[in-house]
Write a protein that holds these residues in place. Structure first.
Motif, PDB file in Angstrom:
ATOM      1  N   VAL A   7       0.790  -1.485   0.091  1.00 61.34           N
ATOM      2  CA  VAL A   7       0.095   0.147  -0.005  1.00 61.34           C
ATOM      3  C   VAL A   7       0.855   1.384   0.014  1.00 61.34           C
ATOM      4  N   GLU A   8       1.094   1.873  -1.188  1.00 64.11           N
ATOM      5  CA  GLU A   8       2.085   2.932  -1.371  1.00 64.11           C
ATOM      6  C   GLU A   8       1.423   3.662  -2.574  1.00 64.11           C
ATOM      7  N   ASP A   9       1.613   5.232  -2.327  1.00 63.27           N
ATOM      8  CA  ASP A   9       0.788   6.116  -3.231  1.00 63.27           C
ATOM      9  C   ASP A   9       1.865   6.460  -4.280  1.00 63.27           C
ATOM     10  N   ASP A  10       3.257   6.188  -4.069  1.00 65.19           N
ATOM     11  CA  ASP A  10       4.166   6.614  -4.975  1.00 65.19           C
ATOM     12  C   ASP A  10       4.344   5.335  -6.179  1.00 65.19           C
ATOM     13  N   PRO A  11       3.799   5.445  -7.324  1.00 64.59           N
ATOM     14  CA  PRO A  11       4.203   4.191  -8.231  1.00 64.59           C
ATOM     15  C   PRO A  11       5.680   3.648  -8.243  1.00 64.59           C
ATOM     16  N   MET A  12       6.478   4.320  -8.416  1.00 65.06           N
ATOM     17  CA  MET A  12       8.069   4.185  -8.544  1.00 65.06           C
ATOM     18  C   MET A  12       8.474   3.550  -7.266  1.00 65.06           C
ATOM     19  N   GLY A  36      -5.335   3.887   1.115  1.00 63.59           N
ATOM     20  CA  GLY A  36      -5.990   3.020   2.347  1.00 63.59           C
ATOM     21  C   GLY A  36      -7.383   2.452   1.845  1.00 63.59           C
ATOM     22  N   GLU A  37      -8.089   3.500   1.138  1.00 63.91           N
ATOM     23  CA  GLU A  37      -9.446   3.141   0.736  1.00 63.91           C
ATOM     24  C   GLU A  37      -9.458   1.761   0.011  1.00 63.91           C
ATOM     25  N   ASP A  38      -8.403   1.990  -1.212  1.00 59.44           N
ATOM     26  CA  ASP A  38      -8.461   0.667  -2.389  1.00 59.44           C
ATOM     27  C   ASP A  38      -7.860  -0.461  -1.379  1.00 59.44           C
ATOM     28  N   ALA A  39      -7.120  -0.528  -0.541  1.00 60.64           N
ATOM     29  CA  ALA A  39      -6.429  -1.433   0.026  1.00 60.64           C
ATOM     30  C   ALA A  39      -7.282  -2.244   0.969  1.00 60.64           C
ATOM     31  N   LEU A  40      -8.213  -1.117   1.546  1.00 62.49           N
ATOM     32  CA  LEU A  40      -9.503  -1.888   2.470  1.00 62.49           C
ATOM     33  C   LEU A  40     -10.370  -2.807   1.657  1.00 62.49           C
ATOM     34  N   ARG A  41     -10.629  -2.198   0.510  1.00 64.99           N
ATOM     35  CA  ARG A  41     -11.681  -2.808  -0.427  1.00 64.99           C
ATOM     36  C   ARG A  41     -11.006  -4.157  -0.785  1.00 64.99           C
ATOM     37  N   SER A  64      -4.819   5.664   9.723  1.00 67.96           N
ATOM     38  CA  SER A  64      -6.183   5.399   9.529  1.00 67.96           C
ATOM     39  C   SER A  64      -6.514   4.055   8.975  1.00 67.96           C
ATOM     40  N   PHE A  65      -5.992   3.711   8.083  1.00 67.06           N
ATOM     41  CA  PHE A  65      -6.376   2.222   7.565  1.00 67.06           C
ATOM     42  C   PHE A  65      -6.043   1.247   8.439  1.00 67.06           C
ATOM     43  N   LEU A  66      -4.718   1.310   9.115  1.00 65.89           N
ATOM     44  CA  LEU A  66      -4.608   0.471  10.282  1.00 65.89           C
ATOM     45  C   LEU A  66      -5.569   0.285  11.475  1.00 65.89           C
ATOM     46  N   LYS A  67      -6.033   1.380  11.805  1.00 61.76           N
ATOM     47  CA  LYS A  67      -7.203   1.444  12.781  1.00 61.76           C
ATOM     48  C   LYS A  67      -8.206   0.849  12.286  1.00 61.76           C
ATOM     49  N   GLU A  68      -8.666   0.949  10.885  1.00 61.55           N
ATOM     50  CA  GLU A  68     -10.002   0.364  10.348  1.00 61.55           C
ATOM     51  C   GLU A  68      -9.835  -1.117  10.250  1.00 61.55           C
TER      52      GLU A  68
END
Length: 225
Positions: A7-12, A36-41, A64-68
């Protein structure tokens, strides 16, 4: 095979982390999510063992993702790989059950160490019905006394770690220098030199096998085997 989600927003950076992870035996990157939203799905519909997680991301950050994840009782292990250095963030994700935290930029060896430890933990907890104290010490990093030993001149850290992990993963049986050499891809003489070093720092024990003829054989076993 450990199934990994990055889960990383920088493609490189995501592709670099993918290459790093897949260089290590036992791991396969199943997918990459850019927030995080895409990862959660994704985790709701797929089987994932481990998440390599950044903190600074759009839509839903790593904390926030880890909390969710924990709120939904999704029991997936998480390693943070991020530029975030704030003590508050680090404290929070560790309390949320992150198994490790790597600060960018990091060396490949640091990630390899983290994943090797994770693989050992995963194997012990999934392949044994009962866990011994030595197992707990090993997977919680309480048994670090030998890490202070200086590396003997002429030995290389990467080769040593490969041989150390091979012996550990075969801890229920003794191995020969020939078996180690074949598995690691080094000469028998080299394998034996590293094994003797591990014996000298009391991580491995030497067993002598006496046959009816010829020279006695040398067998090596993890000290907790």
């Amino acid at each position: 095979m450990i199934k990994v989600l990055i889960v990383e927003d920088d493609p490189m950076v995501a592709q670099l982390n993918k290459r790093y992870v897949e260089c290590i035996n036992g791991f396969q990157v199943i997918a990459i999510a850019c927030n995080g939203e895409d990862a959660l799905r994704y985790v709701k519909s797929s089987t994932i063992d481990l998440i390599i997680l950044d903190i600074y991301m759009p839509k839903m950050d790593g904390v926030s993702f880890l909390k969710e994840l924990r709120k939904r009782s999704i029991k997936i292990d998480v390693i943070l790989v991020t530029a975030a250095r704030e003590a508050e963030n680090i404290d929070e994700v560790l309390k949320l059950g992150a198994v490790d935290y790597l600060i960018k930029p990091f060396e490949f060896e640091r990630l390899k160490h983290s994943l090797d430890n994770y693989l050992l933990r995963h194997q012990l907890l999934n392949n044994k019905n009962q866990i011994e104290q030595e197992d707990i010490d090993r997977i919680t990093n309480k048994q670090e006394k030998n890490s202070s030993y200086p590396l003997k001149k002429g030995l290389h850290k990467n080769t040593l770690e490969s041989i150390r992990n091979f012996v550990r993963n075969n801890r229920k049986q003794a191995v020969t220098s020939e078996e180690v050499a074949e598995r690691i891809g080094v000469s028998r003489v080299t394998a034996r030199r590293y094994l003797e070093y591990l014996v000298s720092i009391q991580e491995v024990k030497l067993e002598i096998e006496y046959g009816s003829t010829g020279r006695p054989g040398h067998l090596y076993r993890d000290i907790h085997g």
